[in-house]
Enzyme design. Structure first.
Site, PDB file in Angstrom:
ATOM      1  N   PRO A  30       0.813  -1.207   0.000  1.00  0.00           N
ATOM      2  CA  PRO A  30       0.000   0.000   0.000  1.00  0.00           C
ATOM      3  C   PRO A  30       0.855   1.269   0.000  1.00  0.00           C
ATOM      4  CG  PRO A  30      -0.766  -1.569   1.653  1.00  0.00           C
ATOM      5  CD  PRO A  30       0.562  -2.052   1.175  1.00  0.00           C
ATOM      6  N   GLU A  31       0.544   2.180  -0.903  1.00  0.00           N
ATOM      7  CA  GLU A  31       1.205   3.478  -0.954  1.00  0.00           C
ATOM      8  C   GLU A  31       0.144   4.562  -0.794  1.00  0.00           C
ATOM      9  OE1 GLU A  31       3.998   3.728  -4.220  1.00  0.00           O
ATOM     10  OE2 GLU A  31       4.584   1.629  -3.994  1.00  0.00           O
TER      11      GLU A  31
ATOM     12  N   LYS B 280       1.021   7.941   3.869  1.00  0.00           N
ATOM     13  CA  LYS B 280       0.951   6.507   4.126  1.00  0.00           C
ATOM     14  C   LYS B 280       0.329   6.190   5.487  1.00  0.00           C
ATOM     15  CE  LYS B 280       4.571   4.631   1.183  1.00  0.00           C
ATOM     16  NZ  LYS B 280       5.687   3.662   1.144  1.00  0.00           N
TER      17      LYS B 280
ATOM     18  N   ASN C  47       7.269   2.246  -3.754  1.00  0.00           N
ATOM     19  CA  ASN C  47       8.137   1.613  -4.741  1.00  0.00           C
ATOM     20  C   ASN C  47       7.623   1.713  -6.171  1.00  0.00           C
ATOM     21  OD1 ASN C  47      10.563   0.327  -5.250  1.00  0.00           O
ATOM     22  ND2 ASN C  47       9.654  -1.705  -5.173  1.00  0.00           N
TER      23      ASN C  47
END
Length: 409
Positions: free
Chosen positions: A15-16, A67, A194
């Protein structure tokens, strides 16, 4: 019922910022008409804190920032016992998600559960976390040190003085690092992870291992002509965005993919849409290298002058590789409960598992979900005293799954 797991299941990617934003949207939509009641239940295996909240009737709302996601439990008028609202801040780690399910059909790894009050079928809003890297804290305070959210606080992020949060701090040693690593520093890029860093750098044709300071100093020189009108300046930015602007617009594109990708009807079709959106991350024909934290960065062309010495670039094949999920498991530590034997590890070419692969002690200076790179140096074993055979100590196959000391995830 409903579930938020991002486009596809949580194993596909971590999760971002966009995923946290859509998780908050899911909670608000799913719980809008629901009344919750009773105590909050925590699973006995979770090392996160107990939630000391009880009310005969309360509502649940959510708000995301970078986040992190804040869940607020608000007692309704007349609820017993009388008490103030309680807020919790969640960080999802690698596999966190929220699901709304029947109370008699709880999913595995539902580590925190909020139940609806009668009458009507009893439901449970669950925080589900397979790997238990996710965390929650009581009090509702955002983690100190994080920069503005690249999605919801974009105006603060890109304009003075908050845009200067990046540019005025270029002397920080974080910018001695490659730009691909600097983009994971949540003090400056709160919400970037990422897959987002790969997509942003690819669109700008920036080598991932170019020095961050070199890339960002160029933004200081970029000033629109004073002769342009406001509409012309806006058009120019839209047609030729810089890195800081893409830190907002690229996550926003993922949010706009949302729709049915974040509700009860989510499935492979939605993940296919996300996979089609990816231009670089784990895409066929792209190359990859591991950064200092062991995270795989995908790119095209020259990796840049700070590329790790001895690092071998892998190229994504266009046939079989395209059928796998974006993470391909390359960045996740092996499951501690099923550590491969030495024989199987050798056959598969897998690295030897160590407890250092778990994200302990992770700080805001790196992407919080990144497993640290294990130290490959070997210790010289001290010889055993003569006449006695030394008993070999065996490491536990199941090190703690909870990232103790993790300050961000």
């Amino acid at each position: 019922m409903g579930t938020y797991e991002g486009p596809g299941c949580p194993s596909h990617r971590m999760p971002e910022g966009p995923e946290l934003h859509l998780a908050s949207h899911f909670v608000n939509e799913a719980c809008r008409e629901l009344v919750f009641g009773g105590c909050v239940e925590k699973s006995p295996v979770s090392r996160n804190p107990e939630v000391p909240f009880e009310s005969s009737a309360y509502s649940i709302s959510a708000l995301a920032r970078g986040k992190e996601l804040r869940l607020t439990l608000s007692p309704l008028p007349g609820a017993q016992p009388p008490r103030e609202p309680l807020a919790l801040v969640f960080r999802f780690g690698m596999t966190g998600s929220f699901q709304l399910v029947p109370s008699d059909a709880l999913p595995p790894h539902a580590h925190l559960r909020f139940y609806t009050a009668p009458p009507g079928p009893r439901l449970a809003l669950c925080f589900v976390d397979i790997r238990r890297f996710g965390r929650w804290d009581l009090g509702g305070e955002w983690q100190t040190g994080r920069g503005p959210c690249v999605l919801l606080e974009y105006e603060q992020f890109r304009l003075c003085p908050s845009r200067e949060n990046v540019l005025r701090n270029l002397a920080d040693k974080a910018f001695d690092r490659p730009i691909c690593e600097a983009l994971l520093d949540q003090r400056f890029f709160n919400g970037i992870g990422n897959y987002l860093r790969a997509e942003i750098l690819y669109r700008l044709r920036i080598p991932p291992f170019e020095k961050a300071r070199t890339v960002l100093e160029a933004l200081q020189q970029r000033r629109p002509s004073p002769e342009l009108t406001l509409s012309q300046k806006i058009r120019a930015k839209l047609q030729n965005p810089d890195l800081l602007e893409l830190c907002h617009s690229v996550p926003k594109e993922v949010v706009q993919l949302g729709g049915k990708g974040y509700g009860p009807e989510s499935g492979e079709e939605d993940f296919a849409a996300f996979r089609a959106w990816l231009r670089c991350y784990s895409a066929p024909g792209m190359s990859s290298l591991r950064d200092r934290h062991g995270r795989t960065i995908w790119f095209q062309g020259d990796p840049g002058p700070l590329a790790p010495k001895g690092g071998k670039s892998r190229k994504k094949k266009s046939s079989q590789g395209a059928q796998q999920g974006p993470e391909d498991g390359a960045e996740d530590p092996p499951s501690p409960n099923k550590a491969p034997s030495k024989t199987r590890r050798a056959q598969r070419g897998l690295p030897k598992q160590t407890t250092a692969q778990l994200p302990e002690g992770t700080s805001l200076h790196q992407d919080p979900e990144a497993p640290p790179v294990p130290d490959t140096g070997k210790r010289r074993r001290r010889p055993a005293p003569s006449g006695r055979r030394r008993t070999r100590k065996t490491k536990a196959d199941t090190p703690s799954l909870e990232p103790e000391g993790t300050s961000a995830s």
